[in-house]
Design an enzyme around this catalytic site. Structure first.
Site, mmCIF file in Angstrom:
data_model
loop_
_atom_site.group_PDB
_atom_site.id
_atom_site.type_symbol
_atom_site.label_atom_id
_atom_site.label_comp_id
_atom_site.label_asym_id
_atom_site.label_seq_id
_atom_site.Cartn_x
_atom_site.Cartn_y
_atom_site.Cartn_z
ATOM 1 N N LYS A 166 0.833 -1.200 0.000
ATOM 2 C CA LYS A 166 0.000 0.000 0.000
ATOM 3 C C LYS A 166 0.868 1.251 0.000
ATOM 4 C CE LYS A 166 -4.190 -1.833 2.161
ATOM 5 N NZ LYS A 166 -5.150 -1.695 3.280
ATOM 6 N N HIS A 201 -7.462 -13.336 2.581
ATOM 7 C CA HIS A 201 -7.130 -12.644 3.826
ATOM 8 C C HIS A 201 -7.107 -13.606 5.001
ATOM 9 C CE1 HIS A 201 -6.137 -8.462 4.303
ATOM 10 N NE2 HIS A 201 -6.647 -8.456 5.520
ATOM 11 N N ARG A 214 -3.686 -14.681 5.311
ATOM 12 C CA ARG A 214 -2.885 -13.596 5.917
ATOM 13 C C ARG A 214 -3.066 -13.613 7.430
ATOM 14 N NH1 ARG A 214 -0.433 -8.599 4.690
ATOM 15 N NH2 ARG A 214 -1.209 -6.762 5.781
#
Length: 308
Positions: free
Chosen positions: A184, A254, A257
């Site tokens: 990001k 996710h 993750r």
């Protein structure tokens, strides 16, 4: 802005400046910029209907009336919190740019989000998932071989799916067992991985040749038709692998993750190292996984301790 806005120029022009700031100054993705735009058009449109023709006409009372109507419309707490955060970012930027003398959103409250602990896999579930993928790839189908490498790498590194599909072959250093990730805000970081992921990648790089077409380029992961693998395809791959377990509510990349972060902390990794690996800008975000680990510890205690 993507379309000509119906907002008055005194409201539209500051919004366009803020969106440019997000995209060019902050390196936000097009998806994030569109989300900010939608939230702020909602607020500015309501403020205009409430008598505001320029940014300076927006005060706390107008913002509270807008937020109240948003709440009455049935929006979730998380959506209300996100929209409030977008407005705060916008008005704070406007003050820094000299477009506002004072920030009307400083005292704008919003409902607190419900904090849901993420679903994570136990080590045995992770082993079963990866073993199942490996068995499916025994026949040598390139897509099945790719799926093993994809899931192994997601679990080994905890990277985001957007980061995964953006990887090029040159981003992988098999000698050092690391990948170079663009996260990001265009922040680059180096993330290590282990031998199982390395072995899966080596096998995939051999199988990848069967899918290469003229415009495959240097993309590490390819789709069935030879183009760079998209996020939707990657999510479908992970969802299928998780669904095949039959005993978990975890879904999507996710979840891997979350699982990677939790297993690292369970294994003794320090919080700062996990923060660096995941690319979190704030340690508070990473600390969520300590709560997950405590919940797992409590569950094990209740099941195992005779006096629990």
């Amino acid at each position: 802005m993507h379309e000509e806005s119906p907002l008055a120029p005194g409201l539209r022009e500051p919004l366009e400046g803020f969106l440019r700031h997000l995209e060019l100054g902050r390196g936000r993705s097009p998806h994030t910029v569109r989300a900010y735009e939608g939230d702020l058009v909602s607020m500015l449109g309501a403020a205009e209907q409430d008598g505001a023709g320029a940014l300076k006409d927006i005060d706390l009372a107008k913002l509270r009336r807008w937020l109240g109507r948003q709440s009455e419309s049935g929006l979730s707490r998380s959506t209300l919190a996100r929209r409030t955060a977008a407005v705060r970012s916008f008005t704070a930027w406007a003050v820094r740019e000299g477009l506002l003398e004072t920030d009307p959103a400083l005292r704008l409250g919003s409902p607190k989000r419900h904090q849901h602990l993420p679903e994570v896999l136990h080590a045995e579930q992770t082993r079963r998932m990866l073993s199942g993928l490996a068995e499916a790839a025994d026949g040598g189908d390139p897509v099945a071989v790719r799926d093993v490498a994809l899931v192994e790498l997601l679990y080994a590194t905890g990277i985001r799916v957007s980061e995964l599909v953006g990887l090029d072959i040159d981003d992988v250093d098999l000698g050092a067992l690391t990948i170079r990730v663009l996260g990001k805000g265009n922040k680059e970081r180096t993330v290590p991985f282990g031998l199982p992921a390395a072995n899966a990648l080596v096998r995939w790089l051999g199988a990848r040749r069967a899918l290469v077409i003229a415009n495959s380029g240097s993309a590490l992961f390819l789709g069935r038709r030879g183009g760079r693998l998209g996020q939707r395809q990657a999510r479908e791959t992970v969802d299928s692998a998780l669904h095949g377990l039959g005993d978990t509510a975890a879904s999507g990349p996710h979840a891997l993750r979350h699982t990677a972060a939790t297993h690292l902390l369970d294994g003794g990794a320090d919080l700062r190292s996990v923060q660096e690996l995941l690319g979190h800008s704030s340690l508070a975000t990473t600390q969520l996984y300590t709560h997950v680990s405590v919940e797992r510890l409590r569950s094990s205690y209740v099941q195992a301790h005779p006096r629990a």
